[in-house]
Design a protein around this motif. Sequence first.
Motif: not given
Length: 296
Positions: A73-84
């Motif tokens: 969840l942490r990884a998906v959240s980070l990549l989503h916020r970075q639009r990557e």
Amino acid sequence: MATFATSDQLLVVIDPVARRADGESVRIAKDVLSAGAAHTKVCLPEGPEEFARVLGRRGSRRPVLIGDDRALLRAVSLLHRQRELTACALSLVPVGPALGLARALGVPTGAVAAARAVLDGAERRLDLLVDDSDGVVLGTVGIPPVPARGGHRTGGGPDGGADGGAAGPHGRPWLRTCQSLVRTLAPARPARTALPLGGGPARLRVEVDGVVLVDLDQEVEGVSLTPGAAGVAEVEVRPLPDPAGVRRGPLTAVGRTVTVSGAHFRYRADAVESGPVRTRTWTVLESAWGLTLPAK
């Protein structure tokens, strides 16, 4: 749609919770990955900031997480916020105390089987629920929240444990790490009222694509939202029995946008408990993220 992973350059990110929970499984997974990939870089971040920095510097390497549901969840959240997120397929070797989401997504929970799936599996594109505070949901939203093993609350004080309640962080550095992450993801909290933490009847208005499924004049036992197929969420509302004690079946609907409103309510999204809030809207993003799963 599934595509086979092509990069043999792996960035293996080992979550600190996994290292403390089951060091032997971590070692086995790392050995299998190192033996099967052309090049493996192993990183051992100690907190959310270091985790974000490592993931942000992945370059062309394919990220492989060794950790539990919270690490994913942490990884998906980070990549989503970075639009990557759309350009980065993730792989997971589940190790740690919270593995229910990994199982539901189809990831093998044995260290060897999961590591082999990373090497030989295929990327599958999955839908994502995103709320109006930019929070992401990989599995299910439950309202009211049902206490779940391995879950945690975003509140403080005697309810949330951040100020030393039953789930207090004393002697548990991994819990402080998780709570720090949740505080960065959760919206500001309004005053506490209304719905009890352990669940109970609630008066909620549930709209699916603008159509009211249930309104505030009817008490409900609970509401659940789950990413379905083809870019829609599956919504289920469980009404209370009528005054004569007759229990009716659940109300169901599917749609791209779901809005829940009413008196302050709490909800559980994956392993994270949030709220109270007066309203929350979730929108389905179709095929928004990729996860490596065993090839069929």
